[in-house]
Design a protein around this motif. Structure first.
Motif, short mmCIF file in Angstrom:
data_model
loop_
_atom_site.label_atom_id
_atom_site.label_comp_id
_atom_site.label_asym_id
_atom_site.label_seq_id
_atom_site.Cartn_x
_atom_site.Cartn_y
_atom_site.Cartn_z
N PRO A 199 0.81 -1.22 0.00
CA PRO A 199 0.00 0.00 0.00
C PRO A 199 0.85 1.27 0.00
CG PRO A 199 -0.92 -1.57 1.53
CD PRO A 199 0.36 -2.16 1.05
N ILE A 200 1.98 1.26 0.74
CA ILE A 200 2.80 2.48 0.78
C ILE A 200 3.34 2.79 -0.61
CG2 ILE A 200 5.00 3.47 1.61
CD1 ILE A 200 4.52 2.13 4.28
N ILE A 201 3.90 1.78 -1.30
CA ILE A 201 4.48 2.11 -2.61
C ILE A 201 3.39 2.43 -3.64
CG2 ILE A 201 6.83 1.13 -2.48
CD1 ILE A 201 5.88 -1.43 -3.59
N LEU A 202 2.25 1.74 -3.51
CA LEU A 202 1.16 2.07 -4.45
C LEU A 202 0.71 3.51 -4.27
CD1 LEU A 202 -1.10 -1.10 -4.47
CD2 LEU A 202 -0.09 -0.01 -6.47
N LYS A 203 0.56 3.92 -3.01
CA LYS A 203 0.13 5.28 -2.70
C LYS A 203 1.16 6.28 -3.22
CE LYS A 203 -3.68 6.21 -0.30
NZ LYS A 203 -4.50 6.08 -1.47
N LEU A 204 2.45 5.97 -3.01
CA LEU A 204 3.51 6.88 -3.48
C LEU A 204 3.42 7.08 -4.99
CD1 LEU A 204 6.69 5.78 -1.47
CD2 LEU A 204 5.40 7.90 -1.25
N TRP A 205 2.97 6.03 -5.70
CA TRP A 205 2.84 6.13 -7.16
C TRP A 205 1.46 6.66 -7.58
CZ3 TRP A 205 7.41 4.24 -6.02
CH2 TRP A 205 8.38 4.15 -6.99
N GLY A 206 0.63 6.99 -6.59
CA GLY A 206 -0.68 7.58 -6.90
C GLY A 206 -1.79 6.57 -7.14
N GLY A 207 -1.63 5.34 -6.63
CA GLY A 207 -2.67 4.32 -6.85
C GLY A 207 -3.73 4.31 -5.76
N LYS A 208 -4.88 3.66 -6.09
CA LYS A 208 -5.96 3.52 -5.08
C LYS A 208 -5.89 2.11 -4.53
CE LYS A 208 -9.22 6.85 -6.96
NZ LYS A 208 -8.99 7.01 -8.40
N VAL A 209 -5.43 1.98 -3.28
CA VAL A 209 -5.07 0.68 -2.73
C VAL A 209 -6.26 -0.28 -2.60
CG1 VAL A 209 -4.02 -0.47 -0.75
CG2 VAL A 209 -3.14 1.73 -1.53
N ILE A 210 -7.33 0.18 -1.95
CA ILE A 210 -8.46 -0.73 -1.67
C ILE A 210 -9.06 -1.25 -2.98
CG2 ILE A 210 -10.70 -0.96 -0.51
CD1 ILE A 210 -9.02 -0.05 1.67
N GLN A 211 -9.28 -0.32 -3.91
CA GLN A 211 -9.86 -0.72 -5.20
C GLN A 211 -8.95 -1.72 -5.90
OE1 GLN A 211 -12.90 0.07 -6.19
NE2 GLN A 211 -12.51 -1.41 -7.82
N PHE A 212 -7.64 -1.48 -5.81
CA PHE A 212 -6.67 -2.36 -6.45
C PHE A 212 -6.80 -3.77 -5.89
CE2 PHE A 212 -2.38 -4.26 -6.30
CZ PHE A 212 -2.13 -4.35 -7.67
N TYR A 213 -6.85 -3.88 -4.58
CA TYR A 213 -6.97 -5.21 -3.96
C TYR A 213 -8.30 -5.88 -4.33
CZ TYR A 213 -2.67 -5.19 -1.25
OH TYR A 213 -1.34 -5.23 -0.89
N LYS A 214 -9.36 -5.06 -4.43
CA LYS A 214 -10.67 -5.63 -4.82
C LYS A 214 -10.55 -6.23 -6.21
CE LYS A 214 -14.12 -3.05 -2.27
NZ LYS A 214 -14.79 -1.75 -2.27
#
Ligand code: ASP
Length: 420
Positions: free
Chosen positions: A242-257
C-alpha cells in the motif's frame, strides 16, 4: 441439468472459488488424509493451467510487443526491473526484521527425520545465459518460461519491424503474421475462460488434499515459523505494497478488490506461473494497460519473488537461532544481496522456495538440514509466499502503468501547450 449449468455460470468467479476453498478446508479438517481421494480434481486443474500458460505467454507477449513501439518497450523495461530488484531486497530485509522480533527458531531442535534432496540450482548469470534457447522446441517442451519470453520478444520484434518495412511484400507478411497471432491469442483466451469454469472444483480438490495431508504434529513443532511467515507476508500486503502504491498515486483498496481472484488462486495453487492466466485477467480488471500487463507479468511471475525473498530472510534467522550462531550486520546485508539474487533465480512453481533456501544456506554457511526440517510444512508457507509473489507482480505492473499514464499525460500537455 442445463438450468443448473446456467445457474452455475451466473455466479461470480470469486464466489465460486471461495466456496471451493471453504469446502476444501472443511473436508480437509474433517476427513484428514482420506481427502487424497479428491487430489485428482486439483491435479486436473493444475494440468489445465500449465497446458495454457506457455501458449498464453508466447502469444500475448508477441501481441504486446506489436502494440508498443521500441522506445516504449525500453522504457517499460527500464522502469520495471529496478522495481523488481528493490522490492525483492526490501522483502528479504522485512523477513530478517520480523524473524528477529518473533524468534521462530527458539526451542526448535534439528534432530529431524525429514531429508530433502536438493536439486542443483542455477546461478544468476547462468539463468540469464540459459534464457537463450539452443533448441526452441525443447524450451517449449520443458516449460522454460524465460526462454519462451525471450523467443516471444524476438518474434514480436521481427513482426513489428516487418510491418514497418519499406517493402510492401514484407509489410503484407508482417500484417498476416500479426493477424494470425492475434487470432490464436483470442482462441487461447477462450480456452482459458473454459478452464476457469472448472477452477472452483480444482480449488476444492487442492485445498482438501493439502489440508487433509498436513501432519498436525509437524505443524505444531514449526508453528512459530509458519506464523512468522504469515505475519511477514501480511506486512507486505497491508503495509509495504500500500505504501508504494500510494507513493505512485494508486488507489489501494480498489486495487486489492480488483485482484482478489488472482490472490486467492496464488494462495491455493502455490504457483505464480500456474496463476499467471488469472493474474493477467486481474490486471485487466485493475485497469493496468494490456501491453504493460502482457509484457511485465510473465517475466514477473518468474523473476519477481517478494514472498520467496521474505522466506529467505525469515529462514536465515530461523536457522542461525537453531544453531546458536548470531549473524553480524555485514552478514545480514550480504544475505539481503544473496537472497535477492536467489529469489530472482527461483522458478514460480510449488516448492521452488526450498531450493532457493538451500542455495542461500550454502552461501551463508548454514546447515542444509534445516531446509529439510521446514520441508514438512512447506505447503503451508508456500501458499502465503506465493500470494506475496503474485501480489508483488501485480503491484509492480500497476506502478509501471501509473507512471506510464503520467508520462502520456505530460506528452499530451506538451503537445497542446508547447511552453508547458
Ligand atoms: N511457489 C512459489 C511461486 O510459485 C515459489 C516458491 O516456492 O517460493 O511463486
Amino acid at each position: 441439468m442445463i438450468a443448473l449449468w446456467k445457474w452455475y455460470r451466473s455466479k461470480s468467479f470469486m464466489l465460486k472459488i471461495t466456496v471451493g476453498f471453504t469446502l476444501g478446508l472443511i473436508f480437509g479438517l474433517t476427513f484428514g488424509p482420506a481427502n487424497t481421494f479428491f487430489a485428482p480434481l486439483g491435479i486436473i486443474f493444475m494440468n489445465l493451467l500449465k497446458m495454457i500458460v506457455i501458449p498464453l505467454i508466447f502469444l500475448s507477449l508477441i501481441v504486446a510487443v506489436n502494440h508498443s513501439n521500441p522506445t516504449e518497450l525500453g522504457r517499460i523495461g527500464v522502469k520495471v526491473f529496478p522495481i523488481y530488484v528493490i522490492t525483492t531486497g526490501i522483502s528479504v530485509a522485512i523477513g530478517i526484521i520480523i524473524a528477529s522480533i518473533m524468534r521462530p527458531g527458539k526451542g526448535v531442535s534439528t534432530d529431524s527425520e525429514i531429508v530433502i534432496s536438493v536439486p542443483e540450482r542455477q546461478g544468476f548469470l547462468d539463468t540469464l545465459i540459459n534464457m537463450i534457447p539452443t533448441n526452441i522446441i525443447k524450451s517449449f517442451a520443458d516449460g522454460n518460461i524465460l526462454s519462451v519470453v525471450f523467443m516471444a520478444v524476438i518474434a514480436g520484434l521481427a513482426i513489428l519491424y516487418m510491418r514497418h518495412a519499406q517493402d510492401n511484400k514484407q509489410q503484407d507478411m508482417g500484417y498476416t503474421l500479426m493477424k494470425f497471432t492475434e487470432a490464436a491469442n483470442e482462441a487461447t483466451l477462450k480456452i482459458l475462460n473454459g478452464i476457469l469454469e472448472y477452477a472452483p472444483i480444482g480449488v476444492f480438490g487442492i485445498t482438501a488434499a493439502t489440508i487433509g495431508n498436513q501432519g498436525i504434529d509437524t505443524v505444531i513443532a514449526l508453528a512459530k515459523f509458519v506464523i512468522t511467515s504469515y505475519i511477514g507476508v501480511i506486512l507486505l500486503l497491508v503495509v509495504f505494497y500500500p505504501i508504494i502504491l500510494k507513493l505512485w498515486g494508486g488507489k489501494v483498496i480498489q486495487f486489492y478488490k480488483d485482484i482478489k481472484e488472482s490472490m486467492l488462486t496464488a494462495f491455493v495453487t502455490c504457483s505464480s506461473l500456474g496463476t499467471l492466466p488469472i493474474t493477467l485477467r486481474a490486471a485487466k480488471k485493475a485497469g493496468i494497460d494490456e501491453r504493460i500487463a502482457n509484457l511485465t507479468l510473465p517475466i514477473g511471475a518468474t523473476v519477481n519473488m517478494n514472498g520467496t525473498a521474505l522466506r529467505l530472510g525469515v529462514a536465515v534467522i530461523f536457522a542461525s537461532e537453531i544453531i546458536g550462531m548470531p549473524l553480524s550486520m555485514v552478514e545480514l546485508v550480504s544475505i539481503v544481496v544473496i537472497g535477492t539474487l536467489a529469489a530472482v533465480g527461483t522458478a514460480g512453481v510449488p516448492g521452488a522456495g526450498l531450493i532457493a533456501m538451500s542455495a542461500v544456506f550454502a552461501q551463508a554457511g548454514l546447515p542444509i538440514e534445516i531446509v529439510g526440517l521446514t520441508a514438512g510444512i512447506n505447503v503451508l508457507v508456500d501458499m502465503v509466499f506465493t500470494l506475496g509473489n503474485v501480489t508483488g507482480d501485480l503491484v509492480a505492473a500497476k506502478m509501471v502503468d501509473l507512471s506510464e499514464r503520467r508520462h502520456e499525460a505530460k506528452n499530451i500537455k506538451i503537445q497542446i501547450d508547447p511552453q508547458a
